[in-house]
Write an enzyme that holds these catalytic residues in place. Sequence first.
Site, short mmCIF file in Angstrom:
data_model
loop_
_atom_site.label_atom_id
_atom_site.label_comp_id
_atom_site.label_asym_id
_atom_site.label_seq_id
_atom_site.Cartn_x
_atom_site.Cartn_y
_atom_site.Cartn_z
N SER A 149 -6.46 -9.07 7.08
CA SER A 149 -5.88 -9.52 8.32
C SER A 149 -5.13 -10.75 8.44
CB SER A 149 -6.87 -9.27 9.18
OG SER A 149 -7.52 -7.96 9.46
N LYS A 188 0.92 -1.16 -0.11
CA LYS A 188 0.04 -0.21 0.11
C LYS A 188 0.89 1.27 0.07
CE LYS A 188 -3.57 -2.77 2.20
NZ LYS A 188 -4.73 -2.89 2.86
N GLU A 244 -11.18 -10.54 -0.86
CA GLU A 244 -10.84 -9.43 0.31
C GLU A 244 -12.13 -8.97 0.83
OE1 GLU A 244 -6.29 -8.40 0.03
OE2 GLU A 244 -7.42 -6.94 -0.81
N GLY A 301 -7.46 -4.69 7.18
CA GLY A 301 -6.64 -3.85 8.17
C GLY A 301 -7.57 -3.62 9.46
N GLU A 357 -9.67 -0.57 -1.87
CA GLU A 357 -9.36 0.88 -1.39
C GLU A 357 -9.23 1.66 -2.78
OE1 GLU A 357 -5.49 -0.33 0.47
OE2 GLU A 357 -6.76 -0.89 1.93
N HIS A 392 -8.55 -3.07 -6.14
CA HIS A 392 -8.34 -3.32 -4.89
C HIS A 392 -9.39 -2.73 -4.13
CE1 HIS A 392 -6.96 -2.91 -0.49
NE2 HIS A 392 -6.41 -4.05 -0.75
P1 13P Z 1 -4.41 -6.23 5.83
O1 13P Z 1 -3.48 -7.67 5.56
O2 13P Z 1 -3.49 -5.14 6.31
O3 13P Z 1 -5.88 -6.54 6.52
O4 13P Z 1 -4.73 -5.69 4.29
C1 13P Z 1 -5.18 -6.60 3.34
C2 13P Z 1 -5.30 -6.23 1.97
O5 13P Z 1 -5.77 -5.32 1.79
C3 13P Z 1 -4.29 -6.60 1.07
O6 13P Z 1 -4.54 -6.11 -0.28
#
Ligand code: 13P
Length: 252
Positions: A213, A11, A167, A173, A97, A95
């Site tokens: 996570s 990220k 995901e 996160g 995000e 993704h």
């Molecule tokens: P986390 O492992 O921090 O939860 O993030 C997952 C993620 O978005 C991977 O692309």
Amino acid sequence: MRRPFIAGNWKMHTDRVSAIALAEGVADQSASLAHVDLAICPPYVYLDAVARAIAGSKVAVGAQNMYHEAAGAYTGEVSAAMLLDVGCKYVILGHSERRHILGETDAAVNRKVHAAHQAGLAPIVCVGEVLAEREAGKTLQVIRAQFEGSLAGLSDDQMAKTVIAYEPVWAIGTGKVATPEQAQEVHADLRKIIAGQYNAQVAESVRIQYGGSVKPENAAELLGQPDIDGALVGGASLKADSFLGIVAGVKA
Ligand code: 13P
């Protein structure tokens, strides 16, 4: 047999010095791992330096996004050819995000997936429901719509070479990991969708990662599920030890 594939999505973290140190740490500690594919996905600006630092290692480099056009007046954007030029093998597309914070649509993701394949980059395409959708019993419906929108129009060969990352947005996160059963259920559904839209052979070839996570403590149980072929790791990929601790969860 699908080869397990663990990728780290850094990220918007690291700086030049720490990115290279992290990449070298992962490469050094993974040299003897023949049974698993590994990739790290640093921010754009460190891709070149990271790829040079770990050239010849077993760790591949991926980007976190790209634009679908090959070249032109697209200020701030980066093409698939540019990513290949600096040593990328993979690109994460769609993704959550990018979907939720940057407003990326399934149609935009689909254009990028096609451009990645045409250029010879392997896309890792993310799908996942938000908590309200899961609580409303709409998980499968949401995943199917994202799959159909983001992955429309691929050839069998392109689909087989596409990596999907499931995901669940509520697990990213947050420290709230999906249970192995919850994740396996969605992975099996995704494979059924692929079999229906392509064929059984393609469905058996596609690697489906779980993300959200993932940590050394929960990796083995998740990765032990029949349809979970790897992990896309965020926070825990920012330290070589924890990333490799997750990789250790893959059965040799
Ligand atoms: P986390 O492992 O921090 O939860 O993030 C997952 C993620 O978005 C991977 O692309």
